[in-house]
Design an enzyme around this catalytic site. Sequence first.
Site, short mmCIF file in Angstrom:
data_model
loop_
_atom_site.label_atom_id
_atom_site.label_comp_id
_atom_site.label_asym_id
_atom_site.label_seq_id
_atom_site.Cartn_x
_atom_site.Cartn_y
_atom_site.Cartn_z
N VAL A 166 37.95 37.33 46.04
CA VAL A 166 36.98 36.54 45.27
C VAL A 166 37.68 35.42 44.51
O VAL A 166 37.15 34.30 44.40
CB VAL A 166 36.21 37.47 44.31
CG1 VAL A 166 35.32 36.66 43.38
CG2 VAL A 166 35.36 38.46 45.11
N GLU A 167 38.86 35.68 43.98
CA GLU A 167 39.55 34.69 43.16
C GLU A 167 39.99 33.46 43.98
O GLU A 167 39.75 32.32 43.59
CB GLU A 167 40.77 35.33 42.49
CG GLU A 167 40.44 36.26 41.34
CD GLU A 167 40.13 35.50 40.07
OE1 GLU A 167 40.14 34.25 40.09
OE2 GLU A 167 39.89 36.15 39.04
#
Length: 268
Positions: free
Chosen positions: A98-99
Site C-alpha cells: 500500500v505504501e
Amino acid sequence: MGRKRTVGGFDIPRWAWLAPCVLVPVVLLNVGVAWLGGTQVSPLSFSFLKTKARALGAYAAHRPACVLDAHPPLEPLIAESERRHGIPPGLLRALIQVESETRVHRISPAGAMGPGQLMPDTAALMRVEDPFDPAPSIDASGRYLAEQLRRFRDVRLAVAAYNAGPGSVNGHVPRNGETEFYVAKVLAAYAHTRPPAPVVVKRPVPTSAAAKAPERTAVAQAAARKAPPSGAHAKPAALRKTAPVKKPAPRPASSGKAAPRLASAQKP
C-alpha cells in the site's frame, strides 16, 4: 518610483518580479519529486517543501550506487523482517504494497522515501542512512511496525500509528481524511497476503485394517450373542424360564395283608 518598473509602457510592481523567483524553485522541486519519485504532486504545492528537498537529496546520493547493480527481490527481505521482529506473516508485505507498491525509489508527496515510505525524521530515528536501500529500509519499517504492535496490541491501531504517528492514536483510528482509508487499504491487502489457515486432512484407513474391521465386528457380535445376559440387559429372575423339576414317582400302595406280616415279624 522604486517600487515599480516600466516594461513596454506598463508599470509592473516589484512583487510581480519576485513571484517567479519564488515559484520556479517550488515548481522544480515538485516536478523532481513527481518524476524521480514516481508520484503525483501538484507543481505549485507548498506543502512539505523541506521534507521533499531532503528526500531528493537522499535520492541523489543513492542513485549512483544502483545504476549498475540492480536491487534484490523484496519478498525475501520482507519475509525475513517479519520473522525477525515477530510481525504476523503477510502484514508488513501488505503495508509496503500500500505504501509504495513495492517500488524502491518511490517518494511520496509528503517526502516519505523507500519501500516502507519512511519520513526523513523517522529514518534518522531508526538509524537508516539510505532509505532507498531495500535491506535496511525494510528492516527499519519492520522494527517500527513491530514497536507499534507491542504498544497498541491491535493490528488496526498499529497500522494507524505507522501512518499518522503513535501520538495521534488514542485508542481509535484517527479520522483525518487519510488514515482511516489507509488502514482499510492495508487490512484489505493483508487479507490476500496472509497465509491461509491450515486444512486438517483425515488420513485414509489402510486397506489391511479396513479388511479386518468387518471380521472383528462379526466376531464381536457372535461373542455377544453367546455371552449370558448381564447388567442392565439381563432379564429379571421372575421372567427367566427354569427347567421343570422332576418329582419322584409315588410308591405303589401296599396291601393290607403285607402290613400285619411285617408287624408280626417285628415281634420277638
